[in-house]
Design a protein around this motif. Structure first.
Motif, PDB file in Angstrom:
ATOM      1  N   GLY A 357      27.697  36.012  39.878  1.00  0.00           N
ATOM      2  CA  GLY A 357      26.630  36.831  39.310  1.00  0.00           C
ATOM      3  C   GLY A 357      26.467  36.681  37.816  1.00  0.00           C
ATOM      4  O   GLY A 357      25.347  36.527  37.309  1.00  0.00           O
ATOM      5  N   ALA A 358      27.561  36.742  37.061  1.00  0.00           N
ATOM      6  CA  ALA A 358      27.458  36.637  35.604  1.00  0.00           C
ATOM      7  C   ALA A 358      26.905  35.276  35.193  1.00  0.00           C
ATOM      8  O   ALA A 358      26.095  35.179  34.260  1.00  0.00           O
ATOM      9  N   ASN A 359      27.311  34.219  35.877  1.00  0.00           N
ATOM     10  CA  ASN A 359      26.820  32.885  35.552  1.00  0.00           C
ATOM     11  C   ASN A 359      25.325  32.773  35.809  1.00  0.00           C
ATOM     12  O   ASN A 359      24.588  32.174  35.015  1.00  0.00           O
ATOM     13  N   VAL A 360      24.854  33.353  36.913  1.00  0.00           N
ATOM     14  CA  VAL A 360      23.424  33.303  37.233  1.00  0.00           C
ATOM     15  C   VAL A 360      22.623  34.136  36.239  1.00  0.00           C
ATOM     16  O   VAL A 360      21.562  33.723  35.764  1.00  0.00           O
ATOM     17  N   ALA A 361      23.140  35.315  35.898  1.00  0.00           N
ATOM     18  CA  ALA A 361      22.397  36.217  35.018  1.00  0.00           C
ATOM     19  C   ALA A 361      22.255  35.659  33.603  1.00  0.00           C
ATOM     20  O   ALA A 361      21.273  35.956  32.907  1.00  0.00           O
ATOM     21  N   LEU A 395      30.159  40.476  40.761  1.00  0.00           N
ATOM     22  CA  LEU A 395      29.869  40.865  39.376  1.00  0.00           C
ATOM     23  C   LEU A 395      31.067  41.599  38.789  1.00  0.00           C
ATOM     24  O   LEU A 395      31.648  42.476  39.445  1.00  0.00           O
ATOM     25  N   PRO A 396      31.470  41.259  37.567  1.00  0.00           N
ATOM     26  CA  PRO A 396      32.507  42.045  36.891  1.00  0.00           C
ATOM     27  C   PRO A 396      32.044  43.489  36.694  1.00  0.00           C
ATOM     28  O   PRO A 396      30.848  43.774  36.567  1.00  0.00           O
ATOM     29  N   GLN A 397      32.993  44.396  36.655  1.00  0.00           N
ATOM     30  CA  GLN A 397      32.668  45.823  36.599  1.00  0.00           C
ATOM     31  C   GLN A 397      31.852  46.188  35.364  1.00  0.00           C
ATOM     32  O   GLN A 397      30.992  47.075  35.412  1.00  0.00           O
ATOM     33  N   ARG A 398      32.081  45.484  34.246  1.00  0.00           N
ATOM     34  CA  ARG A 398      31.374  45.849  33.016  1.00  0.00           C
ATOM     35  C   ARG A 398      29.878  45.581  33.101  1.00  0.00           C
ATOM     36  O   ARG A 398      29.110  46.075  32.271  1.00  0.00           O
ATOM     37  N   TYR A 399      29.449  44.767  34.093  1.00  0.00           N
ATOM     38  CA  TYR A 399      28.027  44.470  34.253  1.00  0.00           C
ATOM     39  C   TYR A 399      27.376  45.289  35.362  1.00  0.00           C
ATOM     40  O   TYR A 399      26.233  45.017  35.719  1.00  0.00           O
ATOM     41  N   ASP A 442      37.196  44.153  39.459  1.00  0.00           N
ATOM     42  CA  ASP A 442      37.856  45.094  38.550  1.00  0.00           C
ATOM     43  C   ASP A 442      38.007  44.496  37.155  1.00  0.00           C
ATOM     44  O   ASP A 442      38.139  43.273  36.986  1.00  0.00           O
ATOM     45  N   THR A 443      38.034  45.371  36.168  1.00  0.00           N
ATOM     46  CA  THR A 443      38.174  44.944  34.778  1.00  0.00           C
ATOM     47  C   THR A 443      39.495  44.215  34.575  1.00  0.00           C
ATOM     48  O   THR A 443      40.548  44.667  35.029  1.00  0.00           O
ATOM     49  N   GLY A 444      39.437  43.078  33.899  1.00  0.00           N
ATOM     50  CA  GLY A 444      40.634  42.298  33.636  1.00  0.00           C
ATOM     51  C   GLY A 444      40.929  41.241  34.675  1.00  0.00           C
ATOM     52  O   GLY A 444      41.779  40.377  34.448  1.00  0.00           O
ATOM     53  N   THR A 445      40.248  41.274  35.817  1.00  0.00           N
ATOM     54  CA  THR A 445      40.460  40.281  36.865  1.00  0.00           C
ATOM     55  C   THR A 445      39.478  39.133  36.678  1.00  0.00           C
ATOM     56  O   THR A 445      38.286  39.359  36.450  1.00  0.00           O
ATOM     57  N   HIS A 446      39.967  37.938  36.777  1.00  0.00           N
ATOM     58  CA  HIS A 446      39.126  36.748  36.598  1.00  0.00           C
ATOM     59  C   HIS A 446      38.253  36.591  37.836  1.00  0.00           C
ATOM     60  O   HIS A 446      38.754  36.346  38.934  1.00  0.00           O
ATOM     61  N   ASP A 447      36.921  36.733  37.668  1.00  0.00           N
ATOM     62  CA  ASP A 447      36.033  36.648  38.826  1.00  0.00           C
ATOM     63  C   ASP A 447      35.993  35.249  39.436  1.00  0.00           C
ATOM     64  O   ASP A 447      35.651  35.092  40.609  1.00  0.00           O
TER      65      ASP A 447
END
Length: 658
Positions: A357-361, A395-399, A442-447
């Motif tokens: 998700g982060a890469n696409v966004a 998606l990472p939690q921060r997003y 979760d925060t800190g986990t490598h997606d």
């Protein structure tokens, strides 16, 4: 002496007289005096080096012999050995005399005697010169004795040295090949079982280089009639299977030599062979495979080569090991995602694609004034769903909040600031979460660990339809090459995310598309991940080079957008660079050998950045140079698909009935 504080960086430079000097700022100091080496010896060394650069036929034997007598007298009068310069001079003479077939033997023997008396240790460079000397004179046994002698002393020759000795078994003048001797030499010196970590490095070892050299000797043996077609086919299969463990293609010149050798054997009649109950035929042809991988010469259909269950389990284990390095809590979170996937599988829920998700966004949004854009995820997601694929978004939690960090590059700096998502974006995230199509990391986990783990989950082992040698018959769930398959055609399922996208298009002045029935669910295939991540920080830790590339080429899918999503602008076109239905690597099945060809000056290794990487880069460069006249995304994708099937060597064997 030490360099003064505040002076410039220390540099080494080679002086004209062969000495080393150190220069740093205003300080300059000579290491050794110019009187250390006589001027006539330095001049002789320079002349010999110039002779080495000339072809063997143009070298002056009289000049070399005169210089050697002068240097020999100087060496015999020296006291304690001066290893570096002495070895350098003598090695240069060995290389120069290697081209003098008639008068070079005596000086080389004298050089070896002085080398031993002076107590110098043999190095790989001088050993290479000695082997080349014997090879140039046709003295294969002499080269072999040297290799065995210094190998017992723990000196491992360079691959180029072994290749030169191996090539000497084929005599071009007499057109004969000592093939049994070449095989013994190869198994004794070239076929070494290196430590396991060596195969993980992106470089060639002894085996990967010398497979091709022995194959070249084997082709010459067939051409000169030293072996029969059946013997050639047997050795060809053995060598190719070993070579395919490391490389995916062979040079074009070698393929042309094989075709010429088979034509020559056909014209000259069958080479001497052992008695067999049925005639044996072998045919080679350079062809272009069709879009579906069908060979026009033998009707063989190439397949997509994927990981087998053993390598899939190894990749799972390596991912968990990497996660454990960051702490037990991170490992538990990654393992929790694996359990979540298994629970979905028990309920009959499978995902055909996992979106990074982060890469696409952030695609085409990582420069100012871009931002993290959930609409881009929705576009790519619906593009896949329109063909009937089930998609999971990671998606990472921060997003996943209404206020997210926005990391972009602005004025050559990486800036992070908080940004508010629009109401449509928040609605899309909620709809995906309710539908079970969003997994929050979760925060800190490598997606990256999670979407890599999804592609090699235990459930994937049951999906793979194995045939032999890890090859699986892979069928694309849809024809992504059809340009009419557009994100602007919604299915009208009544889902909240579809309704949100319709409303968003209406606000941008786009005409509403007619509703269409749901696409038929595709046949289950291996789960793929959609991401443009090059994974350069994961390659060397996960699998060996060959297995990593097999996984990447079959299950990591690249994509592109015609332009970034901007406020009040039409939505962009989406292109998914779906893997082709066959792999561009050596495929061997039932007497059919299909081998991709590479230019002689190109690398034989597969591009580790992915099959679509160079086309995406090329498209970006063309768009930057000429935004209006650049070819579209689909043109680049079609070019990529056509290149996969271009330039293959088809070798088929048949045994005719008596």
């Amino acid at each position: 002496g030490q360099r003064r504080r505040g002076r410039g960086a220390m540099r080494l430079r080679h002086c004209v007289r062969g000495c080393w000097a150190v220069a740093g700022g205003g300080m300059k100091r000579r290491l050794g005096s110019s009187k250390r080496w006589p001027s006539n010896i330095i001049r002789a060394n320079n002349v010999v080096l110039a002779q080495v650069k000339l072809p063997a036929a143009e070298r002056s034997g009289d000049v070399l012999h005169r210089l050697w007598r002068e240097v020999k007298t100087w060496l015999e009068g020296l006291g304690s050995p001066r290893a570096d310069f002495e070895k350098h001079v003598m090695s240069a003479f060995v290389r120069a005399f290697s081209g003098l077939l008639d008068s070079g033997a005596t000086p080389v023997r004298q050089i070896l005697d002085i080398w031993g008396k002076r107590g110098h240790k043999m190095d790989t460079g001088t050993l290479h010169s000695l082997v080349m000397f014997h090879v140039s004179r046709g003295e294969v046994e002499g080269a072999l004795e040297l290799l065995q002698k210094f190998r017992r002393q723990g000196l491992h020759p360079k691959p180029a040295t072994l290749a030169a000795a191996l090539a000497a078994y084929a005599n071009e003048e007499t057109q004969t090949v000592d093939f049994e001797g070449a095989k013994r030499f190869w198994r004794m010196h070239c076929y070494e079982h290196l430590p396991g970590f060596v195969t993980e490095l992106p470089r060639a070892d002894y085996k990967t280089i010398l497979y091709l050299d022995l194959l070249s000797v084997t082709i010459k043996a067939l051409r000169y009639g030293s072996i029969s077609l059946e013997q050639f086919a047997q050795h060809f299969d053995e060598l190719l299977r070993g070579y395919a463990e490391h490389y995916s293609s062979i040079p074009e010149s070698l393929a042309e030599a094989l075709c010429d050798a088979l034509e020559h054997a056909k014209d000259e009649g069958e080479a001497p062979r052992e008695e067999s109950s049925a005639p044996f035929a072998l045919r080679a042809e350079i062809v272009d495979l069709a879009d579906d991988g069908t060979c026009p010469s033998c009707s063989f259909r190439a397949s997509q080569v994927t990981l087998d269950a053993k390598n899939r389990a190894a990749l799972r284990s390596n991912i968990l090991k990497l996660a454990s390095l960051t702490g037990l809590t991170k490992l538990q979170r990654v393992a929790g995602f694996s359990r979540w996937m298994r629970e979905n599988a028990r309920r009959g829920v499978y995902f055909d694609y996992v979106l990074d998700g982060a890469n696409v966004a952030y695609t085409k949004q990582n420069m100012g004034p871009g931002r993290f854009n959930v609409i881009q995820i929705a576009l790519v997601k619906q593009h896949l769903e329109d063909a009937g694929a089930n998609v999971l978004v990671l998606l990472p939690q921060r997003y996943c909040n209404s206020r997210v960090p926005n990391t972009i590059r602005f004025e050559n700096r990486r800036n992070t600031h908080m940004n508010d998502l629009s109401a449509d974006e928040v609605e899309l995230l909620r709809a995906w979460e309710e539908a079970g199509q969003l997994y929050v990391v979760d925060t800190g986990t490598h997606d990256d660990y999670l979407w890599m783990l999804a592609t090699v989950a235990v459930e994937q082992d049951a999906v793979q339809l194995s045939t032999r040698d890890g090859q699986s018959k892979w069928t694309a769930p849809f024809d992504i090459c059809n340009p009419k398959l557009s994100v602007n055609k919604d299915r009208g399922f009544g889902r909240r995310d579809v309704a949100t996208m319709k409303a968003l298009r209406a606000t941008r002045g786009e005409s509403e598309q007619p509703e269409k029935p749901a696409a038929a669910p595709p046949k289950r295939t291996l789960t793929k991940v959609l991401s443009n991540d090059r994974m350069r920080n994961h390659r060397k830790w996960l699998l060996s080079s060959r297995d990593f590339l097999r996984w990447r080429y079959s299950q990591v899918v690249h994509f592109d957008l015609s332009r970034p999503v901007m406020k009040d602008a039409p939505l962009p076109e989406v292109v998914v660079y779906e893997p082709p239905p066959f792999s561009r690597e050596i495929q061997i099945v039932d007497g059919h050998w299909h081998i991709p060809l590479a230019p002689d000056d190109a690398t034989l290794q597969t591009n580790p950045d992915g099959i679509a990487a160079k086309y995406m880069k090329q498209h970006a460069q063309e768009m930057a140079a000429n935004p209006d006249g650049a070819p579209g995304l689909f043109e680049h994708y079609r070019e990529m698909r056509s290149e996969i099937g271009r330039g293959w060597l088809c070798v088929t064997s048949t045994r005719k009935e008596a």
